[in-house]
Design an enzyme around this catalytic site. Structure first.
Site, PDB file in Angstrom:
ATOM      1  N   LEU A 221      15.766  96.106  71.177  1.00 30.46           N
ATOM      2  CA  LEU A 221      15.889  94.760  70.612  1.00 30.46           C
ATOM      3  C   LEU A 221      14.685  93.866  70.909  1.00 30.46           C
ATOM      4  O   LEU A 221      14.699  92.682  70.590  1.00 30.46           O
ATOM      5  CB  LEU A 221      17.165  94.082  71.159  1.00 30.46           C
ATOM      6  CG  LEU A 221      18.476  94.723  70.703  1.00 30.46           C
ATOM      7  CD1 LEU A 221      19.653  94.086  71.421  1.00 30.46           C
ATOM      8  CD2 LEU A 221      18.650  94.577  69.195  1.00 30.46           C
ATOM      9  N   ARG A 222      13.652  94.454  71.520  1.00 33.87           N
ATOM     10  CA  ARG A 222      12.477  93.628  71.843  1.00 33.87           C
ATOM     11  C   ARG A 222      11.856  93.028  70.581  1.00 33.87           C
ATOM     12  O   ARG A 222      11.407  91.895  70.583  1.00 33.87           O
ATOM     13  CB  ARG A 222      11.423  94.451  72.590  1.00 33.87           C
ATOM     14  CG  ARG A 222      11.701  94.638  74.057  1.00 33.87           C
ATOM     15  CD  ARG A 222      10.440  95.039  74.818  1.00 33.87           C
ATOM     16  NE  ARG A 222      10.764  95.363  76.199  1.00 33.87           N
ATOM     17  CZ  ARG A 222      10.854  96.592  76.681  1.00 33.87           C
ATOM     18  NH1 ARG A 222      10.616  97.621  75.891  1.00 33.87           N
ATOM     19  NH2 ARG A 222      11.154  96.818  77.939  1.00 33.87           N
ATOM     20  N   GLY A 223      11.824  93.821  69.511  1.00 34.40           N
ATOM     21  CA  GLY A 223      11.232  93.336  68.262  1.00 34.40           C
ATOM     22  C   GLY A 223      11.935  92.101  67.733  1.00 34.40           C
ATOM     23  O   GLY A 223      11.289  91.128  67.308  1.00 34.40           O
TER      24      GLY A 223
END
Length: 356
Positions: free
Chosen positions: A287-289
């Site tokens: 979920l970093r993006g």
């Protein structure tokens, strides 16, 4: 130290005088506005101004409050950004001397050892005097500032792991002979490199918030302008810097205002859903993006003096936030940033940039 003397010794090229490379400049500015974006990886050809641009950022960095004579640039009020010594002084109700200082930028040399980066514990002193004698390293100096690693793709993988772990957790821990010392190490990590010298491992690349690509300027007139700018700077750095003083001051003011405005900005729910749809449909791992794209869009709106986020803000930042997170297809010749923009157009219903 006399600032004028420092400038005479090592003059810095003005950020506002740098021609082109808009993607790199934007990524750097957004990280200064919101350090939680997670840093920038800048990849490009030799001689494209990567190091010059990063070092030019120093002039634009705002001032912060720090505890005087503290090697960790401790925050006087936020416990998460304080060293153990400062916390102890606060518990004992001691008065802290607070000073304003510019955010610092620390250069990490390629040949640096882990001790130089993380710091060392003096075991002899600990055993004979019974105190935790700690010699701070570059991570301590970089706390609440910027850590710049030129040619990061040539850096030992173990050191890159250490840097990224500290950048992600905000803390650095040194352990030796049963003695453990931790200190805050929250910094913006900026790396630059030449793709011809090798890529970073995907799992390390993913830890950088943004990925900017720079290329050699092809336009002949622009190239002439860049050469002229550099010649003028080399001939008389101080006069050249003075000629850009107003532009530098205006950009400094813009950054400071953006940092104040940042907390007021919210992204509408439908835009957040679209960002996550793009990440999901591009098969971006984790979920970093999503998180970085949301943060970067807010920082861009703040830089432009707005509290409302538009699809154009998202379109501007999303290639920088996602291009290095896509799975590599050896048969794919298209730039990964263009793939991200194509998916953006599908999800947001735009057929071209001009329609926004």
């Amino acid at each position: 130290m006399d600032n004028n003397l420092f400038e005479e010794k090592r003059p810095v090229f003005p950020f506002t005088a740098i021609v082109g490379q808009e993607e790199m400049k934007l990524a750097l500015l957004l990280n200064v506005i919101d350090p939680k974006i997670g840093g920038v990886m800048i990849m490009g050809d030799r001689g494209t101004g990567k190091s010059t641009t990063v070092r030019a950022l120093v002039d634009l960095l705002p001032e912060i409050q720090v505890v005087a004579n503290d090697p960790f640039n401790s925050h006087p009020y936020d416990p998460e950004l304080m060293s153990d010594e400062v916390r102890k002084q606060i518990k004992e109700n001691k008065n802290l001397e607070i000073v304003n200082t510019k955010i610092s930028m620390v250069d990490l040399p390629l040949g640096a050892t882990e001790d130089r980066v993380c710091g060392t514990i003096d075991i002899e002193k600990a055993l004979t005097e019974g105190i935790k004698a700690f010699e701070p390293g570059l991570l301590a100096k970089a706390n609440r500032g910027i850590l710049y690693v030129d040619e990061v793709n040539l850096l030992d993988d173990h050191l890159v792991d250490v840097l990224l772990d500290s950048a992600a957790s905000g803390w650095n821990t040194v352990e030796r002979e049963g003695i453990s010392i931790s200190h805050p190490a929250r910094f913006i990590l900026i790396g630059s490199g030449n793709p011809e010298e090798g890529e970073l491992r995907p799992q390390l690349l993913d830890r950088f918030g943004m990925h900017a690509q720079v290329g050699t300027v092809k336009d002949a007139e622009l190239r002439v302008k860049i050469v002229e700018q550099r010649a003028a700077f080399d001939q008389n750095p101080q006069n050249f810097r003075n000629s850009y003083k107003n532009a530098q001051d205006n950009l400094c003011f813009q950054i400071n205002e953006a940092r104040k405005l940042l907390s007021q900005i919210q992204i509408p729910y439908d835009l957040r859903v679209n960002i996550s749809r793009i990440c999901a449909e591009l098969n971006v791992d984790g979920l970093r993006g999503d998180i970085v794209t949301n943060r970067a869009a807010k920082a861009l709106a703040a830089l432009r003096g707005r509290t409302e986020i538009t699809p154009k803000d998202i379109m501007t930042v999303i290639p920088l936030c996602l291009r290095h997170r896509l799975r590599k297809d050896p048969l794919e010749s298209i730039d990964s940033g263009l793939l991200v923009l194509e998916k953006f157009s599908q999800v947001f219903g735009y057929t071209s940039k001009a329609s926004i």
